[in-house]
Design a protein around this motif. Structure first.
Motif, mmCIF file in Angstrom:
data_model
loop_
_atom_site.group_PDB
_atom_site.id
_atom_site.type_symbol
_atom_site.label_atom_id
_atom_site.label_comp_id
_atom_site.label_asym_id
_atom_site.label_seq_id
_atom_site.Cartn_x
_atom_site.Cartn_y
_atom_site.Cartn_z
ATOM 1 N N PRO A 130 0.815 -1.221 0.000
ATOM 2 C CA PRO A 130 0.000 0.000 0.000
ATOM 3 C C PRO A 130 0.848 1.270 0.000
ATOM 4 O O PRO A 130 2.052 1.234 0.277
ATOM 5 C CB PRO A 130 -0.793 -0.128 1.303
ATOM 6 N N ALA A 131 0.187 2.387 -0.286
ATOM 7 C CA ALA A 131 0.860 3.683 -0.272
ATOM 8 C C ALA A 131 1.286 4.053 1.147
ATOM 9 O O ALA A 131 0.671 3.642 2.129
ATOM 10 C CB ALA A 131 -0.078 4.750 -0.838
ATOM 11 N N TYR A 132 2.356 4.843 1.231
ATOM 12 C CA TYR A 132 2.774 5.380 2.524
ATOM 13 C C TYR A 132 1.687 6.315 3.055
ATOM 14 O O TYR A 132 0.994 6.986 2.296
ATOM 15 C CB TYR A 132 4.080 6.164 2.367
ATOM 16 N N GLU A 133 1.564 6.345 4.385
ATOM 17 C CA GLU A 133 0.613 7.238 5.035
ATOM 18 C C GLU A 133 1.249 7.830 6.288
ATOM 19 O O GLU A 133 2.154 7.239 6.875
ATOM 20 C CB GLU A 133 -0.664 6.479 5.434
ATOM 21 N N ASN A 134 0.749 8.981 6.674
ATOM 22 C CA ASN A 134 1.178 9.599 7.932
ATOM 23 C C ASN A 134 0.333 8.997 9.055
ATOM 24 O O ASN A 134 -0.551 9.635 9.630
ATOM 25 C CB ASN A 134 1.002 11.113 7.861
ATOM 26 N N ALA A 135 0.615 7.737 9.338
ATOM 27 C CA ALA A 135 -0.206 6.952 10.254
ATOM 28 C C ALA A 135 0.697 6.075 11.120
ATOM 29 O O ALA A 135 1.849 5.799 10.758
ATOM 30 C CB ALA A 135 -1.184 6.079 9.457
ATOM 31 N N PRO A 136 0.195 5.618 12.274
ATOM 32 C CA PRO A 136 1.035 4.843 13.202
ATOM 33 C C PRO A 136 1.711 3.629 12.566
ATOM 34 O O PRO A 136 2.865 3.332 12.880
ATOM 35 C CB PRO A 136 0.038 4.418 14.289
ATOM 36 N N PHE A 137 1.001 2.921 11.659
ATOM 37 C CA PHE A 137 1.594 1.721 11.046
ATOM 38 C C PHE A 137 2.886 2.066 10.323
ATOM 39 O O PHE A 137 3.917 1.409 10.498
ATOM 40 C CB PHE A 137 0.596 1.081 10.074
ATOM 41 N N TRP A 138 2.842 3.102 9.489
ATOM 42 C CA TRP A 138 4.013 3.473 8.699
ATOM 43 C C TRP A 138 5.095 4.093 9.570
ATOM 44 O O TRP A 138 6.286 3.844 9.365
ATOM 45 C CB TRP A 138 3.614 4.421 7.576
ATOM 46 N N ILE A 139 4.709 4.902 10.550
ATOM 47 C CA ILE A 139 5.698 5.529 11.422
ATOM 48 C C ILE A 139 6.436 4.465 12.228
ATOM 49 O O ILE A 139 7.666 4.508 12.365
ATOM 50 C CB ILE A 139 5.018 6.572 12.322
ATOM 51 N N ASP A 140 5.717 3.465 12.725
ATOM 52 C CA ASP A 140 6.369 2.365 13.451
ATOM 53 C C ASP A 140 7.298 1.579 12.524
ATOM 54 O O ASP A 140 8.406 1.201 12.921
ATOM 55 C CB ASP A 140 5.318 1.426 14.049
ATOM 56 N N ALA A 141 6.836 1.323 11.300
ATOM 57 C CA ALA A 141 7.668 0.588 10.347
ATOM 58 C C ALA A 141 8.954 1.348 10.043
ATOM 59 O O ALA A 141 10.046 0.759 9.980
ATOM 60 C CB ALA A 141 6.889 0.340 9.058
ATOM 61 N N LEU A 142 8.846 2.658 9.875
ATOM 62 C CA LEU A 142 10.034 3.468 9.609
ATOM 63 C C LEU A 142 10.962 3.493 10.819
ATOM 64 O O LEU A 142 12.184 3.356 10.681
ATOM 65 C CB LEU A 142 9.616 4.892 9.232
ATOM 66 N N LYS A 143 10.407 3.645 12.004
ATOM 67 C CA LYS A 143 11.235 3.669 13.215
ATOM 68 C C LYS A 143 12.011 2.376 13.385
ATOM 69 O O LYS A 143 13.144 2.370 13.875
ATOM 70 C CB LYS A 143 10.352 3.905 14.444
#
Length: 223
Positions: A130-143
């Motif tokens: 899926p597309a990147y989002e400014n959401a907890p799932f993506w932020i956690d994945a990036l962290k």
């Protein structure tokens, strides 16, 4: 003597950062000379009958100039344009001038996704990738340095992938930094996507992909 050299290098870098970036405007598949004529940034000639790549001499941003699928990136410190016997066949770019904090890197991707959607690009696999989002799932994945690659298609003309990866920036040893990477080429229904092609591509294309990665690492390691 070393101090003089370092001072001169720092001054040159400061001038480089203050100089407005120039533009590389291109279309995948067009003759190399058409890109050179359209762009304000300088870039060397292609090598006749060869498959390789060049980087702009000036700090530049990308304006993808297809009339339907156009988009523009921020200025890039790493920006490689591939050619195949006189025609542009690929782009690999990190659209930033330094490794960035998480939110800044994510914002670059979000802006590009907005442009892609607006000009008609579609996600290749919106469920699996899926597309990147400014959401907890993506932020956690990036962290946690495990953000996934996202694939976008422009009809059956072009394809690209985008990913944000962790980067150890020695200038910020106590802060996680990120690099955004975009790889782009012609759409090819029968082949794996650009970020997987190196697994089964001809050796010269594999070497080019490896060289891309080495050039990018060198560019950002030098600061």
């Amino acid at each position: 003597m070393l101090l003089v050299v370092l001072t001169y290098a720092s001054a040159c870098q400061a001038i480089d950062y203050l100089t407005p970036p120039k533009e590389i405007a291109l279309i995948i598949g067009e003759p190399w000379k058409d890109m050179q004529a359209r762009s304000t940034a300088q870039i060397g000639d292609d090598i006749p009958d060869e498959i390789w790549f060049r980087e702009p001499i000036d700090r530049a941003y990308l304006r993808f100039a297809d009339p339907q699928y156009a988009f523009t990136t921020p200025p890039a410190k790493f920006f490689a344009i591939g050619f195949n016997r006189g025609r542009i066949d690929s782009i690999r770019i990190s659209p930033q001038v330094e490794p960035l904090p998480l939110q800044d890197a994510l914002n670059i991707i979000l802006d590009l996704q907005h442009q892609w959607r607006k000009s008609g690009w579609d996600l290749d696999d919106p469920v699996g990738f899926p597309a990147y989002e400014n959401a907890p799932f993506w932020i956690d994945a990036l962290k946690n340095c495990r953000a996934r690659t996202t694939q976008w298609d422009a009809g059956e003309k072009y394809e690209l992938m985008v990913v944000a990866t962790c980067y150890e920036d020695k200038r910020h040893p106590n802060e996680q930094r990120y690099l955004v990477t975009i790889s782009m080429g012609k759409y090819d229904k029968g082949l794996e996507r650009p970020f997987r092609k190196r697994l089964n591509s001809p050796s010269v294309k594999f070497r080019k992909a490896v060289q891309y990665d080495e050039q990018r690492k060198t560019a950002f390691d030098l600061g």
